[in-house]
Design a protein around this motif. Structure first.
Motif, PDB file in Angstrom:
ATOM      1  N   MET A  74       0.703  -1.127  -0.042  1.00 48.20           N
ATOM      2  CA  MET A  74       0.047   0.083  -0.108  1.00 48.20           C
ATOM      3  C   MET A  74       0.809   1.398  -0.154  1.00 48.20           C
ATOM      4  O   MET A  74       2.041   1.296   0.633  1.00 48.20           O
ATOM      5  CB  MET A  74      -0.857  -0.133   1.176  1.00 48.20           C
ATOM      6  CG  MET A  74      -2.143  -0.424   1.168  1.00 48.20           C
ATOM      7  SD  MET A  74      -2.805  -0.299   3.023  1.00 48.20           S
ATOM      8  CE  MET A  74      -4.012   1.014   2.786  1.00 48.20           C
ATOM      9  N   ILE A  75       0.464   2.166  -0.472  1.00 47.12           N
ATOM     10  CA  ILE A  75       1.224   3.694  -0.606  1.00 47.12           C
ATOM     11  C   ILE A  75       0.154   4.662  -0.567  1.00 47.12           C
ATOM     12  O   ILE A  75      -0.884   4.763  -1.160  1.00 47.12           O
ATOM     13  CB  ILE A  75       2.027   3.721  -1.685  1.00 47.12           C
ATOM     14  CG1 ILE A  75       2.654   4.921  -1.799  1.00 47.12           C
ATOM     15  CG2 ILE A  75       1.535   3.360  -3.203  1.00 47.12           C
ATOM     16  CD1 ILE A  75       4.146   4.916  -2.513  1.00 47.12           C
ATOM     17  N   THR A  76       0.292   5.773   0.285  1.00 49.67           N
ATOM     18  CA  THR A  76      -0.199   7.154   0.246  1.00 49.67           C
ATOM     19  C   THR A  76       0.815   8.275   0.342  1.00 49.67           C
ATOM     20  O   THR A  76       1.868   8.019   0.889  1.00 49.67           O
ATOM     21  CB  THR A  76      -1.212   7.173   1.445  1.00 49.67           C
ATOM     22  OG1 THR A  76      -0.540   6.872   2.772  1.00 49.67           O
ATOM     23  CG2 THR A  76      -2.553   6.120   1.204  1.00 49.67           C
ATOM     24  N   THR A  77       0.579   9.231  -0.148  1.00 49.62           N
ATOM     25  CA  THR A  77       1.417  10.282  -0.079  1.00 49.62           C
ATOM     26  C   THR A  77       0.844  11.705   0.498  1.00 49.62           C
ATOM     27  O   THR A  77      -0.494  11.788   0.270  1.00 49.62           O
ATOM     28  CB  THR A  77       1.977  10.701  -1.258  1.00 49.62           C
ATOM     29  OG1 THR A  77       0.952  11.018  -2.221  1.00 49.62           O
ATOM     30  CG2 THR A  77       2.905   9.299  -1.925  1.00 49.62           C
ATOM     31  N   SER A  78       1.407  12.680   1.011  1.00 48.90           N
ATOM     32  CA  SER A  78       1.085  13.946   1.374  1.00 48.90           C
ATOM     33  C   SER A  78       2.281  14.761   0.655  1.00 48.90           C
ATOM     34  O   SER A  78       3.155  14.293   0.034  1.00 48.90           O
ATOM     35  CB  SER A  78       0.882  14.295   2.826  1.00 48.90           C
ATOM     36  OG  SER A  78       2.110  14.520   3.372  1.00 48.90           O
ATOM     37  N   GLU A  79       2.144  16.059   0.653  1.00 49.74           N
ATOM     38  CA  GLU A  79       3.275  16.867   0.000  1.00 49.74           C
ATOM     39  C   GLU A  79       4.618  16.829   0.784  1.00 49.74           C
ATOM     40  O   GLU A  79       5.422  16.638   0.201  1.00 49.74           O
ATOM     41  CB  GLU A  79       2.771  18.397   0.391  1.00 49.74           C
ATOM     42  CG  GLU A  79       3.612  19.317  -0.445  1.00 49.74           C
ATOM     43  CD  GLU A  79       3.829  18.991  -2.025  1.00 49.74           C
ATOM     44  OE1 GLU A  79       2.984  18.426  -2.733  1.00 49.74           O
ATOM     45  OE2 GLU A  79       4.858  19.338  -2.658  1.00 49.74           O
TER      46      GLU A  79
END
Ligand code: ADP
Ligand code: ASP
Ligand code: MG
Length: 444
Positions: free
Chosen positions: A337-342
């Motif tokens: 799984m992968i999630t990103t923010s700035e």
């Protein structure tokens, strides 16, 4: 020809072996793949672990206790004296072989040798039982045709060539019995297809012989819409697609080895899940076809590590993710799984073998936090991200702390990352939120 695989419970008692005998003795051609009797592979893993720790007497005691279990099985299964004697000679040889391994230096090969004995025992006993019952069957040793290559993938060409040869040699037989799980490695040593691998054996054989159907016979009436080990009132799903089944199996649905559908998906060979103890139940049919709408099933996978990589350097910069991915690539560690923010990226892995080295490299470019004992809960169904009932699942945010959400990676999957301690609660609550009075979906 069909391929029928029977799991540990299905061959775990004389009563269930009798059910198996009745199921396979229907006059049609088939290859029957058997697992080890239930409990045996776990006992063999324990024996291997004990040997590795150097606890010789404890290992001898464990082997003795398994020997006694098999003595009892032989007594109950084989009333024919000659067949019972053959079986005793065979099992004694296997257990003597294990005792001899105790003094050898432990290695992966020793482990593979030990854990592979369960399927050799079950197929030997079951084939003697068929002889006793007057049923003609031929034992096909899996180690004569099943082999993996240097990437641990099935060596399809070798398997097909050898299987065709063996089947031609033994023409006229209509029931073949073989071992699930075990295979040869690229150097010709005994190896295996990893825990639960007998399902995979069946589909590899199914692809090699272009079978009409692969049947996985187990102790439940098919693929359920949630994990029945943790949730009550789950329901069997009649039809599911290869992609849905593969995703659910990968994310923890124990009923299928994660790779089971791979060999047969492109050939469009149907895979049918059936209950040995209730053969008249429909079970589940897995094909290319997609049925129904909305969330179809929920599964959970444990042993997940979440890694948060945070760096102000990410702000409006490019190339940062590439550097992060290169570290995982270098250590051949897949990301789930992968999630990103700035300024941060969070991702998960399930193989901690190189975790320390990965963290050390990532710390050169960012601050890194690792959380362990996490689980991924995966919700699967055709186009679920667009379905009107799907938002109901987000009620779960009121109940448990959700660390990450992956939504939209594909149209057919939504994943939540939670603490493993919250798994049971999460699965149960999702069962209510998602399946109770769902408007657009019926179990197909
Ligand atoms: P076998 O020994 O026949 O291979 P397994 O124990 O490997 O059987 O798989 C069957 C078990 O998988 C069931 O008894 C059930 O507890 C578990 N299971 C987990 N998730 C599911 C699911 N979604 N549907 C059905 N069974 C499941
Ligand atoms: N006996 C092996 C195991 O317990 C393979 C299988 O049952 O599929 O993992
Ligand atoms: Mg299994």
């Amino acid at each position: 020809m069909q391929v029928l695989k029977f799991g540990g419970t299905s061959v775990g008692s004389v009563e269930n072996m009798t059910h198996v005998k009745d199921i396979i003795n229907d006059g049609t051609n088939k290859i029957v793949v058997l697992s080890a009797m239930s409990g045996t592979t776990n006992a063999l893993v324990q024996i291997s672990d004990t040997i590795k720790l150097g606890n010789k007497q404890a290992a001898i005691d464990l082997i003795e206790s398994l020997t006694n279990k098999y003595k009892l099985t032989i007594r109950q299964l084989l009333v024919d004296e000659k067949l019972a004697l053959d079986a005793s000679v065979y099992t004694n040889k296997v257990f003597k072989g294990l005792i001899e391994l105790i003094d050898l230096p432990h290695s992966e090969y020793v482990y593979n040798h030990i854990v592979g004995q369960g399927e050799l025992l079950s197929t030997y006993l079951f084939s003697r039982f068929l002889i006793q019952e007057g049923i003609k069957a031929t034992l096909l040793p899996a180690l004569d045709f099943m082999r993996i290559d240097q990437n641990n993938d099935p060596d399809s060409f070798y398997i097909k060539q050898n299987l065709d040869r063996l089947l031609n040699e033994k023409e006229g037989t209509y029931i073949y019995i073989t071992q699930g799980f075990i295979c040869l490695d690229v150097e010709g040593r005994i190896s295996n297809l990893k825990r639960g691998g007998s399902d995979y054996t069946a589909s590899i054989i199914g692809a090699a012989i272009n079978a009409e159907e692969v049947q996985i016979w187990t102790d439940i009436d098919g693929f359920h819409n949630n994990d029945p080990r943790f949730v009550e009132n789950t329901a069997a799903i009649s039809n599911i697609s290869f992609d849905e089944a593969a995703e659910l199996a990968y994310f923890g649905a124990k009923i299928l080895h994660p790779q089971t559908v791979m060999p047969v998906r492109d050939l469009n060979t149907p895979v049918r899940l059936k209950n040995t103890m209730s053969p008249d139940s429909y079970g589940t049919l897995i094909t290319q076809q997609v049925h129904g709408e909305g969330i179809k099933a929920i599964a959970a996978k444990d042993g997940i590590y979440a890694i948060k990589i945070k760096s102000a350097r990410m702000l409006q910069a490019h190339g940062f993710l590439k550097r992060v991915f290169e570290v995982f690539e270098k250590y051949e560690t897949p990301i789930d799984m992968i999630t990103t923010s700035e300024i941060a990226v969070s991702l998960t892995i399930d193989n901690p073998l190189h975790l320390e080295a990965i963290v050390a490299e990532l710390e050169k470019i960012a601050s890194v936090e690792v959380d362990q004992d996490m689980s991924i809960v995966c919700l699967v169904g055709n186009n679920i991200i667009y379905h009107r009932d799907t938002p109901r699942l987000f009620q779960i945010l009121q109940d448990v702390s959700v660390r990450m959400i992956a939504y939209g990676g594909s149209n057919n999957n939504i994943s939540l990352l939670i603490n493993t301690n919250d798994k049971k609660d999460t699965l149960r609550k999702l069962q209510d939120y998602v399946f109770k009075s769902q408007s657009g979906y019926a179990i197909h």
